[in-house]
Scaffold this active site. Sequence first.
Site, short mmCIF file in Angstrom:
data_model
loop_
_atom_site.label_atom_id
_atom_site.label_comp_id
_atom_site.label_asym_id
_atom_site.label_seq_id
_atom_site.Cartn_x
_atom_site.Cartn_y
_atom_site.Cartn_z
N HIS A 158 0.87 -1.17 0.00
CA HIS A 158 0.00 0.00 0.00
C HIS A 158 0.92 1.23 0.00
CE1 HIS A 158 -2.73 3.01 1.77
NE2 HIS A 158 -3.74 2.20 1.49
N GLN A 213 -4.08 -4.94 7.45
CA GLN A 213 -5.04 -5.94 6.97
C GLN A 213 -4.89 -7.30 7.65
OE1 GLN A 213 -7.52 -5.26 4.99
NE2 GLN A 213 -6.92 -3.28 4.14
N ASP A 263 3.42 -3.82 8.11
CA ASP A 263 2.14 -3.15 7.96
C ASP A 263 1.06 -4.17 8.29
OD1 ASP A 263 -0.26 -2.19 7.01
OD2 ASP A 263 0.53 -1.48 5.09
N LYS A 270 -10.14 -0.18 10.81
CA LYS A 270 -10.23 -1.41 10.02
C LYS A 270 -10.52 -2.62 10.89
CE LYS A 270 -7.01 0.15 6.43
NZ LYS A 270 -7.82 0.34 5.22
N CYS A 272 -4.72 2.19 -3.69
CA CYS A 272 -3.50 2.78 -3.12
C CYS A 272 -2.31 1.84 -3.27
CB CYS A 272 -3.68 3.15 -1.65
SG CYS A 272 -4.95 4.36 -1.38
N1 PMP Z 1 -1.72 -0.56 4.63
C1 PMP Z 1 -2.67 -1.35 4.13
C2 PMP Z 1 -2.31 -2.75 3.72
C3 PMP Z 1 -3.97 -0.86 4.01
O1 PMP Z 1 -4.92 -1.65 3.51
C4 PMP Z 1 -4.26 0.44 4.43
C5 PMP Z 1 -5.65 1.03 4.30
N2 PMP Z 1 -6.23 0.88 3.02
C6 PMP Z 1 -3.22 1.22 4.95
C7 PMP Z 1 -1.98 0.68 5.04
C8 PMP Z 1 -3.44 2.62 5.40
O2 PMP Z 1 -4.30 2.65 6.50
P1 PMP Z 1 -4.77 4.05 7.07
O3 PMP Z 1 -5.39 4.77 5.93
O4 PMP Z 1 -5.73 3.69 8.14
O5 PMP Z 1 -3.56 4.73 7.57
#
Ligand code: PMP
Length: 410
Positions: free
Chosen positions: A125, A205, A202, A228, A368
């Site tokens: 991401h 997920q 990270d 999440k 993203c």
């Molecule tokens: N890493 C991953 C794998 C994600 O899916 C997401 C959210 N789509 C993020 C980071 C970023 O999370 P946040 O927008 O809550 O900072």
Amino acid sequence: TTGIDVERVREDFPILGRTLDSGARLIYLDSGATTQRPLQVLDAERDFSLHHNAAVHRGAHQLSVEATEAYEGARARIAAFVGAAADEIVFTKNTTEGINLVAYGLGHAGRVGPGDTIVVTEMEHHANLVPWQQLAERTGATLTWFGLTDDGRLDLDRLEELVDESTKVVALTHQSNVLGTLNPVRTIADRAHAVGALVVVDGAQSVPHRPVDVGELGADFLAFSGHKMLGPSGVGVLWGRAALLAELPPFLTGGSMIEVVEMTHSTFLPPPQRFEAGVPMTSQAVGLAAAVDYLEALGMREVAAHEQALTALALDLLDEIPGVRIIGPGNVADRGSAVSFVVDGIHPHDVGQILDDRGIAVRTGHHCARPLTRRYAVPATTRASFYLYNTETEAHALAEGVRAAQKYFA
Ligand code: PMP
């Protein structure tokens, strides 16, 4: 078939009973973007605001003491959820902030410099890619990455070559938000540690969807987001090994994180306070602790099993549709519930539109993770993501919706 009584669970999420402008009943398959919140989380936030609200770590009065206890209690609760010590848990705004904090701190701590490498993966991401690009640019380090196999896994053939003595940081996602892939963090961390590199994971997920214990994971830092995992937005978590957190300089500076302040110089509190400048998000932290209670009451193993069953069903149903291609591993044993796909001849945005007309909320686009969509030569994908409150009926509705899109655009 699993230990979760979904109909019972759904009663805790009134939004799931919503009817949309189209007249259709909501089918929420976008938990990968953000999850819905149960009454228990909303009640915890409301109770805090109704009875205990005050600035934490400050006043001499009773409410301030109660608020501080609630906030620190939430930290301890969340620490226990991932097998950490409370002082290794930093409250952040979200995963993005946690990763930025680490990238910034490692740079300023002199952990990364010219000639060093930072290793990421092609499935990151942007939140776990751009901060490392920036760190590489600032320090003169080189960014390298694990490529991906055609079936959506990390290509580990080059592990020893990629992660070598020049490597200072390996940053990777535990579970892909697009492919669903669950990555072998331990294997990569063992190699990273053998060459003296740090591992930043990270967990945006993974932590919401399966048991994650920092003692077993093998990482040095782990970031995740409250929104999440049934919690409020505006609160996230960064876990770091105590000794490493102690080494990092502050990210934001100001109140609540200082020890001694003189006109030209200040000293800082130890972690986690060092990283929590200003009045923190308090009712949100309390809400997140309630989310953790909710998840633990169901059991993370049961949550994972429930999602796995739904993912297997969705993959089977989509697989049966001619012209549908899944982008990601087909084997449910080592993947999560983000199911990305493309439909021949129909743009993902159009698929999303037809699904929305039927009340089905999915995400379309690049999620993203632009390098990833480029890798699989697709402009975008449609992503359905399942969580503990989704049903088999909803997985069937997804497949029917995709067939309807094919008919509409035929
Ligand atoms: N890493 C991953 C794998 C994600 O899916 C997401 C959210 N789509 C993020 C980071 C970023 O999370 P946040 O927008 O809550 O900072």
